[in-house]
Design a protein around this motif. Structure first.
Motif, short mmCIF file in Angstrom:
data_model
loop_
_atom_site.label_atom_id
_atom_site.label_comp_id
_atom_site.label_asym_id
_atom_site.label_seq_id
_atom_site.Cartn_x
_atom_site.Cartn_y
_atom_site.Cartn_z
N ALA A 1 8.77 8.27 -9.99
CA ALA A 1 9.70 8.19 -8.86
C ALA A 1 10.67 7.02 -9.06
O ALA A 1 10.28 5.94 -9.50
N SER A 2 11.92 7.25 -8.72
CA SER A 2 12.92 6.19 -8.80
C SER A 2 12.71 5.19 -7.67
O SER A 2 12.03 5.49 -6.69
N LEU B 1 3.72 5.53 -5.88
CA LEU B 1 3.59 5.46 -7.34
C LEU B 1 2.39 6.24 -7.86
O LEU B 1 2.46 6.85 -8.93
N GLU B 2 1.29 6.21 -7.13
CA GLU B 2 0.12 6.96 -7.56
C GLU B 2 0.36 8.46 -7.51
O GLU B 2 -0.17 9.21 -8.32
N GLU C 1 0.83 -1.20 0.00
CA GLU C 1 0.00 0.00 0.00
C GLU C 1 0.87 1.26 0.00
O GLU C 1 0.61 2.20 -0.74
N ARG C 2 1.93 1.28 0.80
CA ARG C 2 2.80 2.45 0.84
C ARG C 2 3.53 2.64 -0.49
O ARG C 2 3.66 3.76 -0.98
N ARG D 1 10.43 7.17 0.60
CA ARG D 1 9.10 7.63 1.00
C ARG D 1 8.26 6.51 1.62
O ARG D 1 7.42 6.77 2.48
N ALA D 2 8.47 5.27 1.19
CA ALA D 2 7.71 4.13 1.74
C ALA D 2 8.41 3.51 2.95
O ALA D 2 7.88 2.59 3.56
#
Length: 142
Positions: free
Chosen positions: A20-21, A14-15, A8-9, A28-29
């Protein structure tokens, strides 16, 4: 941390930013880059992630008009009408609907006149289309 929470993270990142690399997604996750790589591959293999795209505001492009069109379809003609709309170049998205209309279509054209012609001549003219109810989009707010 559960696998579902990790997925989910990663999907949330991605959403927000499909470009994003792996390093940025990992940061971020709050997981490692190999974890990101593993989960993204798994989600792609399972068909959860079906592609990556740019989120474009068509009104910012010159020569773009958009309408969301509610299409009322006679039940016995549902399949051929749906096939015809799915194959039409101007129909960007097509959804089934549980609301007031059988189908909802996002239709794009160079200008309002062309959009009206597509709705009138291509959509309402299909055998089995009882009515088309367009809402012409004005300004994207989000």
């Amino acid at each position: 941390m559960s696998a579902e929470a990790t997925e989910e993270r990663i999907l949330d990142v991605l959403e927000e930013d499909a470009q994003a690399s792996y390093a940025e997604i990992a940061r971020r996750a709050e997981v490692s880059k190999p974890t990101v790589r593993k989960y993204i591959q798994k989600l792609e293999d399972e068909g959860v992630i079906v592609g990556y795209s740019a989120d474009v505001d068509p009104k910012k492009l010159s020569g773009q008009s958009i309408a969301i069109v509610g299409v009322d379809v006679e039940s016995e003609r549902y399949v051929p009408v749906t096939r015809a709309l799915k194959g039409h170049d101007a129909v960007e998205w097509l959804y089934t609907s549980s609301g007031d209309h059988t189908l909802m279509a996002e239709v794009r054209a160079p200008d309002g006149d062309a959009l009206g012609e597509i709705i009138d001549e291509d959509i309402t003219a299909l055998d089995g289309v009882a009515a088309a109810h367009p809402s012409f989009l004005q300004e994207r707010l989000k």
